[in-house]
Design an enzyme around this catalytic site. Structure first.
Site, mmCIF file in Angstrom:
data_model
loop_
_atom_site.group_PDB
_atom_site.id
_atom_site.type_symbol
_atom_site.label_atom_id
_atom_site.label_comp_id
_atom_site.label_asym_id
_atom_site.label_seq_id
_atom_site.Cartn_x
_atom_site.Cartn_y
_atom_site.Cartn_z
ATOM 1 N N LYS A 187 -5.393 49.107 69.467
ATOM 2 C CA LYS A 187 -5.124 49.171 68.025
ATOM 3 C C LYS A 187 -6.238 49.951 67.317
ATOM 4 C CE LYS A 187 -7.317 44.698 67.590
ATOM 5 N NZ LYS A 187 -7.143 43.295 67.954
ATOM 6 N N ARG B 182 -4.155 31.760 62.052
ATOM 7 C CA ARG B 182 -3.708 33.079 61.588
ATOM 8 C C ARG B 182 -2.260 33.243 62.062
ATOM 9 N NH1 ARG B 182 -7.130 38.339 63.440
ATOM 10 N NH2 ARG B 182 -6.042 37.798 65.350
ATOM 11 N N TYR C 121 -32.271 56.855 46.923
ATOM 12 C CA TYR C 121 -31.801 56.124 45.741
ATOM 13 C C TYR C 121 -32.460 54.752 45.672
ATOM 14 C CZ TYR C 121 -28.039 59.564 45.525
ATOM 15 O OH TYR C 121 -27.334 60.725 45.438
ATOM 16 N N MET D 221 -24.456 59.037 51.154
ATOM 17 C CA MET D 221 -23.158 59.479 51.668
ATOM 18 C C MET D 221 -23.285 60.527 52.776
ATOM 19 S SD MET D 221 -19.833 61.015 49.687
ATOM 20 C CE MET D 221 -19.601 59.641 48.575
#
Ligand SMILES: *Cc1c(COP(=O)(O)O)cnc(C)c1O
Length: 382
Positions: free
Chosen positions: A42, A140, A270, A318
């Protein structure tokens, strides 16, 4: 040829298909011969690339494939038209009409699904294979174990449905062997309460990679669902798991874009979360969270440059990540930096990398973005 086809790589993943094949064979060798191998592929084969991974696993001897949804099943069909496929996630009612066409086995957890799938089989005049999933404590998917008999009976009586398997899923096979044992007992008890159910005719499966460690030999279990381990990653320490000697299939690499000197006291990136304690040399790597380096690894991760570990300093951004290379004066723009994998004598494992990002290897693999080309080792001439 277009310019982009020839551009050097800034950040890429290397996928070692030969290691993948050795891992499958090693896992098989560690298990009794009658145990069937369900290859879980998957999420684009855990980010490795579904077509390439599935093709190699087919070659290596997987028995069956498990995917999350119909789109993944359709991609798999293009690789191996006749391979049996099990869909693990619930089918949406809107997807029902595509089921017969794709010829896949589906997971059943409820009476409603039995009714829907039975009408799919009737309309298409083709029997539909189903695996009954039993919830033994994951909370689940699956029918709660105490009610499994009723859904089993409905499948048994439904026109067009063929029961091909029964299974459950463990919630904490990596760290709670007692609860895993309880789940196994609940599963076996639920099966025993289903009248006429003959496990010899069915695929009976519970174990994912971590579960294999406590696989019950001699019981009705005759298949395992292997995801992470085939990619060479141990979900937990364990004697059986370690005996497989699984090798990493995935490595994650980038290059230095710029090297520069900065004075003591400079705040990095940052938020200025790292202040240089000395006059430093820093290397700016050409990858960031836009490629799949988690931002939570800021000020924590390490990367390999010239075979040495260098600390990430400041926030991962990023497109860039900054590392301290003060002690490696030879580092220059264009040099390869390893985020996950081996360089010279050192190796950063994906489990270690994931811990720096407060996450787990499964998520790390799914987080490598589309910007990152996957290179298969055969293409690399390695
Ligand atoms: C993903 C998944 C697996 C594989 O788990 P790993 O821990 O990666 O081996 C097995 N079973 C089910 C139901 C899954 O969703």
């Amino acid at each position: 040829m277009s310019v982009t086809a020839n551009l050097p790589l800034r950040c890429w993943a290397e996928i070692d298909l030969a290691a993948l094949e050795r891992n499958l064979r090693g896992i098989r060798a560690a298990l009794p011969g009658q145990i069937r191998y369900v290859a879980v592929v998957k999420a684009d084969a855990y980010g490795h690339g579904l077509p390439q991974i599935a093709a190699r696993l087919m070659h290596a001897g997987a028995d069956l494939f498990a995917v999350a949804n119909l789109a993944e099943a359709a991609s798999l069909r293009e690789v191996g038209p006749d391979w049996p496929i099990l869909i693990l996630s619930p089918i949406l009612p809107q997807e029902d009409r595509y089921l017969a066409e794709l010829n896949v086995a589906v997971t059943v957890s409820s009476a409603e699904e039995v009714a829907r799938f039975s009408s799919v089989a009737r309309d298409s005049r083709r029997p539909l294979n189903v695996h009954l999933k039993i919830d033994t404590g994951m909370g689940r998917l699956g029918v709660w174990h105490e009610q499994a008999e009723a859904v089993y009976q409905l499948i048994h009586d439904a026109a067009g449905l063929r029961l091909a398997g029964v299974f459950t899923h463990f919630s904490s096979p990596d760290d709670d062997p007692e609860f895993t044992a309880l789940q196994r007992r609940r599963f076996l008890l639920a099966l025993a309460r289903c009248p006429g159910l003959d496990t010899a005719d069915l695929l009976v499966h519970a174990d994912n990679s971590a579960g294999i460690e406590t696989l019950e030999i001699g019981g009705p279990f005759n298949a395992v669902r292997v995801g992470l381990l085939q990619f060479g990653i141990l979900p937990r320490p364990g004697t059986l798991l370690e005996s497989v000697h699984a090798e990493p299939v995935f490595s994650f690499r980038t290059r230095v874009g710029l090297v520069k000197n900065l004075p003591r006291g400079t705040g990095i990136s940052y938020g200025r979360t790292h202040i240089l304690a000395r006059d430093s040399r820093v290397a700016i790597l050409a990858a960031g969270y836009g490629d799949g380096i988690p931002r939570s690894a800021s000020n924590r991760a390490q990367v390999l440059l010239h075979g040495q570990r260098c600390p990430v300093i400041g926030r991962v951004t990023m497109d860039q990540t900054i590392v301290d290379v003060t002690d490696l004066p030879a580092v220059a723009a264009g040099d390869e930096a390893v985020l996950v994998g081996r360089q010279h004598d050192d190796e950063i494992g994906i489990t270690e990398f994931s811990r720096w990002g407060d996450t787990i290897p499964w998520e790390t693999l799914c987080s490598v973005t589309k910007r990152v080309p996957r290179l298969y080792r055969t293409q690399l001439g390695l």
